[in-house]
Design a protein around this motif. Structure first.
Motif, PDB file in Angstrom:
ATOM      1  N   VAL A 101       0.857  -1.188   0.000  1.00 30.74           N
ATOM      2  CA  VAL A 101       0.000   0.000   0.000  1.00 30.74           C
ATOM      3  C   VAL A 101       0.891   1.235   0.000  1.00 30.74           C
ATOM      4  N   GLY A 102       0.612   2.161  -0.888  1.00 32.89           N
ATOM      5  CA  GLY A 102       1.291   3.453  -0.908  1.00 32.89           C
ATOM      6  C   GLY A 102       0.286   4.571  -0.682  1.00 32.89           C
ATOM      7  N   ARG A 103       0.650   5.541   0.162  1.00 29.53           N
ATOM      8  CA  ARG A 103      -0.295   6.600   0.520  1.00 29.53           C
ATOM      9  C   ARG A 103       0.441   7.933   0.655  1.00 29.53           C
ATOM     10  N   TYR A 104      -0.173   8.988   0.130  1.00 28.97           N
ATOM     11  CA  TYR A 104       0.241  10.371   0.397  1.00 28.97           C
ATOM     12  C   TYR A 104       1.720  10.617   0.115  1.00 28.97           C
ATOM     13  N   LEU A 105       2.161  10.211  -1.071  1.00 29.46           N
ATOM     14  CA  LEU A 105       3.548  10.389  -1.471  1.00 29.46           C
ATOM     15  C   LEU A 105       3.611  11.058  -2.840  1.00 29.46           C
ATOM     16  N   THR A 106       4.653  11.840  -3.069  1.00 29.30           N
ATOM     17  CA  THR A 106       5.038  12.209  -4.426  1.00 29.30           C
ATOM     18  C   THR A 106       6.187  11.306  -4.831  1.00 29.30           C
ATOM     19  N   ILE A 107       6.035  10.637  -5.975  1.00 27.93           N
ATOM     20  CA  ILE A 107       7.056   9.727  -6.495  1.00 27.93           C
ATOM     21  C   ILE A 107       7.456  10.274  -7.860  1.00 27.93           C
ATOM     22  N   GLN A 108       8.696  10.694  -7.999  1.00 26.35           N
ATOM     23  CA  GLN A 108       9.094  11.469  -9.172  1.00 26.35           C
ATOM     24  C   GLN A 108      10.379  10.935  -9.791  1.00 26.35           C
ATOM     25  N   ASN A 109      10.391  10.874 -11.119  1.00 26.54           N
ATOM     26  CA  ASN A 109      11.635  10.756 -11.865  1.00 26.54           C
ATOM     27  C   ASN A 109      11.811  12.096 -12.570  1.00 26.54           C
ATOM     28  N   ALA A 110      12.799  12.865 -12.157  1.00 28.53           N
ATOM     29  CA  ALA A 110      12.940  14.256 -12.592  1.00 28.53           C
ATOM     30  C   ALA A 110      13.723  14.403 -13.893  1.00 28.53           C
ATOM     31  N   TYR A 111      13.991  13.286 -14.589  1.00 26.82           N
ATOM     32  CA  TYR A 111      14.735  13.382 -15.841  1.00 26.82           C
ATOM     33  C   TYR A 111      13.947  14.210 -16.849  1.00 26.82           C
ATOM     34  N   GLU A 112      14.609  15.170 -17.496  1.00 22.08           N
ATOM     35  CA  GLU A 112      13.913  16.133 -18.351  1.00 22.08           C
ATOM     36  C   GLU A 112      14.033  15.836 -19.842  1.00 22.08           C
ATOM     37  N   GLY A 113      14.999  15.007 -20.258  1.00 20.19           N
ATOM     38  CA  GLY A 113      15.205  14.781 -21.682  1.00 20.19           C
ATOM     39  C   GLY A 113      14.290  13.719 -22.254  1.00 20.19           C
ATOM     40  N   ASN A 114      14.588  13.290 -23.479  1.00 18.29           N
ATOM     41  CA  ASN A 114      13.843  12.209 -24.109  1.00 18.29           C
ATOM     42  C   ASN A 114      14.386  10.873 -23.623  1.00 18.29           C
ATOM     43  N   GLY A 115      13.516   9.934 -23.378  1.00 20.37           N
ATOM     44  CA  GLY A 115      13.942   8.607 -22.951  1.00 20.37           C
ATOM     45  C   GLY A 115      13.059   8.065 -21.855  1.00 20.37           C
ATOM     46  N   LYS A 116      13.123   6.761 -21.666  1.00 20.75           N
ATOM     47  CA  LYS A 116      12.319   6.084 -20.654  1.00 20.75           C
ATOM     48  C   LYS A 116      12.814   6.478 -19.278  1.00 20.75           C
ATOM     49  N   ALA A 117      11.908   6.964 -18.462  1.00 23.29           N
ATOM     50  CA  ALA A 117      12.281   7.472 -17.135  1.00 23.29           C
ATOM     51  C   ALA A 117      11.115   7.207 -16.190  1.00 23.29           C
ATOM     52  N   VAL A 118      11.095   6.008 -15.609  1.00 28.42           N
ATOM     53  CA  VAL A 118       9.965   5.558 -14.793  1.00 28.42           C
ATOM     54  C   VAL A 118      10.038   6.173 -13.398  1.00 28.42           C
ATOM     55  N   ALA A 119       8.916   6.652 -12.915  1.00 27.26           N
ATOM     56  CA  ALA A 119       8.835   7.107 -11.524  1.00 27.26           C
ATOM     57  C   ALA A 119       8.478   5.941 -10.604  1.00 27.26           C
ATOM     58  N   LEU A 120       7.415   5.204 -10.948  1.00 28.98           N
ATOM     59  CA  LEU A 120       6.925   4.115 -10.099  1.00 28.98           C
ATOM     60  C   LEU A 120       6.727   2.869 -10.943  1.00 28.98           C
ATOM     61  N   ARG A 121       7.312   1.779 -10.488  1.00 33.48           N
ATOM     62  CA  ARG A 121       7.074   0.454 -11.086  1.00 33.48           C
ATOM     63  C   ARG A 121       6.320  -0.388 -10.069  1.00 33.48           C
ATOM     64  N   VAL A 122       5.202  -0.979 -10.485  1.00 34.55           N
ATOM     65  CA  VAL A 122       4.431  -1.866  -9.611  1.00 34.55           C
ATOM     66  C   VAL A 122       4.343  -3.226 -10.293  1.00 34.55           C
ATOM     67  N   SER A 123       5.059  -4.203  -9.727  1.00 36.28           N
ATOM     68  CA  SER A 123       5.120  -5.542 -10.306  1.00 36.28           C
ATOM     69  C   SER A 123       4.603  -6.616  -9.369  1.00 36.28           C
ATOM     70  N   GLY A 124       4.236  -6.260  -8.144  1.00 39.84           N
ATOM     71  CA  GLY A 124       3.674  -7.227  -7.213  1.00 39.84           C
ATOM     72  C   GLY A 124       2.165  -7.300  -7.346  1.00 39.84           C
ATOM     73  N   ASP A 125       1.588  -8.381  -6.866  1.00 40.35           N
ATOM     74  CA  ASP A 125       0.134  -8.564  -6.910  1.00 40.35           C
ATOM     75  C   ASP A 125      -0.515  -7.854  -5.720  1.00 40.35           C
ATOM     76  N   ARG A 126      -1.749  -7.445  -5.900  1.00 39.10           N
ATOM     77  CA  ARG A 126      -2.568  -6.863  -4.831  1.00 39.10           C
ATOM     78  C   ARG A 126      -1.910  -5.606  -4.245  1.00 39.10           C
ATOM     79  N   ALA A 127      -1.706  -4.620  -5.094  1.00 33.66           N
ATOM     80  CA  ALA A 127      -1.146  -3.341  -4.656  1.00 33.66           C
ATOM     81  C   ALA A 127      -2.210  -2.262  -4.735  1.00 33.66           C
ATOM     82  N   ALA A 128      -2.227  -1.381  -3.734  1.00 30.62           N
ATOM     83  CA  ALA A 128      -3.175  -0.269  -3.699  1.00 30.62           C
ATOM     84  C   ALA A 128      -2.412   1.026  -3.473  1.00 30.62           C
ATOM     85  N   ILE A 129      -2.685   2.021  -4.300  1.00 30.70           N
ATOM     86  CA  ILE A 129      -1.989   3.300  -4.246  1.00 30.70           C
ATOM     87  C   ILE A 129      -3.042   4.389  -4.064  1.00 30.70           C
ATOM     88  N   TYR A 130      -2.933   5.154  -2.978  1.00 32.72           N
ATOM     89  CA  TYR A 130      -3.934   6.159  -2.644  1.00 32.72           C
ATOM     90  C   TYR A 130      -3.306   7.552  -2.564  1.00 32.72           C
TER      91      TYR A 130
END
Length: 317
Positions: A101-130
């Motif tokens: 469970v994730g709550r009340y967070l800012t999750i940021q990837n601040a990369y400004e150029g072109n390209g893949k720049a993930v902030a949050l990866r969720v790969s587990g089962d039964r995840a809740a983000i509020y």
């Protein structure tokens, strides 16, 4: 290592760990708090992150389920870093464990150029983000695998900024496109008709600064539905894109149900997208889509201290 299959006996009580950069908590860094959770834990752990800007690359490993990571307000509890590259290498926060469970967070990837720049990866089962803010440009949210629920989140990006092959329900979320020319909100990765994956956006809102499409098929059987969602004028009349492969038009499932706003006019939509009837939309309009009734849990109301780490006592020589 496989995740624990033992469900906590008491879902109302959690072990509290406090993270505070000032030194008044149990740890100064979020990753140190996660590392303190024992492998294959069968207790709820609640990691309370005090306000601050945490410049960390964080991983919740697969063998540490039942962790809640919570700030107090997303605007004051910020996890940030800057990295671009391969999609699985770049996340600021990677959740590999189940029952997160994730709550009340800012999750940021601040990369400004072109390209893949993930902030949050969720790969587990039964995840809740509020009530989280998830910020980047390309591939902001790698909603990778498992069943997930997002509620009252703000998600910002430009290119495929919600992507992956999870089965996810987004409820009352705000997506904001930073694309100046052409952007895509979603790139869902369902690769075969047997996969029970896809994205539903229910009661959401899309705004932005430039031309944006609702999605394109990362996988040939990509499945995305927008229902009862406000679509601003940034959504282009055609709505969807086949990613340059006309064969995707026969297999992808892109649907809309009772959306509204200047971008919701379907008169010029691509003909292979779907305007859903009430009956067709019904399976996408509840938490049953992700089996949420069986695993979404309330926040704990009782807390106890973390057990003292075990010490090794050397035998007398």
């Amino acid at each position: 290592m496989a995740a624990s299959s033992t469900e906590p006996k008491d879902l109302s009580t959690a072990i509290l760990i406090r993270v505070d950069q000032s030194g008044h908590g149990d740890f100064r860094k979020i990753q140190d708090a996660i590392d303190a959770v024992p492998s294959n834990n069968s207790d709820l752990y609640y990691i309370w992150v005090k306000p601050g800007t945490y410049r960390e690359k964080i991983v919740v490993p697969a063998d540490k389920p039942y962790i809640t990571l919570s700030g107090t307000e997303a605007s004051t509890t910020i996890i940030t870093r800057s990295e671009a590259g391969e999609i699985y290498d770049t996340p600021t926060l990677s959740v590999l464990a189940s029952d997160f469970v994730g709550r009340y967070l800012t999750i940021q990837n601040a990369y400004e150029g072109n390209g893949k720049a993930v902030a949050l990866r969720v790969s587990g089962d039964r995840a809740a983000i509020y009530s989280c803010r998830i910020l980047s440009h390309q591939d902001t949210l790698l909603d990778d695998a498992g069943r997930h629920y997002y509620k009252n989140c703000y998600i910002e990006g430009s290119v495929d900024f919600i992507c992956g092959n999870a089965a996810s329900l987004f409820e009352r979320c705000h997506m904001h496109s930073l694309a100046e020319r052409t952007g895509w909100v979603t790139a869902q990765h369902r690769a075969s008709p047997t996969e029970n994956t896809g994205y539903t956006f229910l009661g959401c809102k899309i705004t932005g600064i430039g031309a944006t499409l609702l999605g394109r098929p990362w996988g040939a059987y990509s499945r995305v539905v927008f229902a009862l969602t406000y679509l601003s004028s940034v959504i282009q009349p055609e709505g969807w894109n086949d990613w340059g492969d006309p064969s995707n038009q026969r297999t992808a499932f892109f649907g809309e149900y009772k959306c509204y706003g200047p971008g919701a006019d379907r008169s010029k939509r691509v003909t292979w997208s779907h305007s859903l009837s009430k009956e067709e939309a019904a399976p996408f309009l509840s938490k049953g889509l992700i089996g949420g009734g069986a695993w979404l849990r309330i926040s704990p109301i009782h807390f106890r201290k973390r057990p003292a780490p075990a010490t090794t006592v050397e035998a007398d020589s």
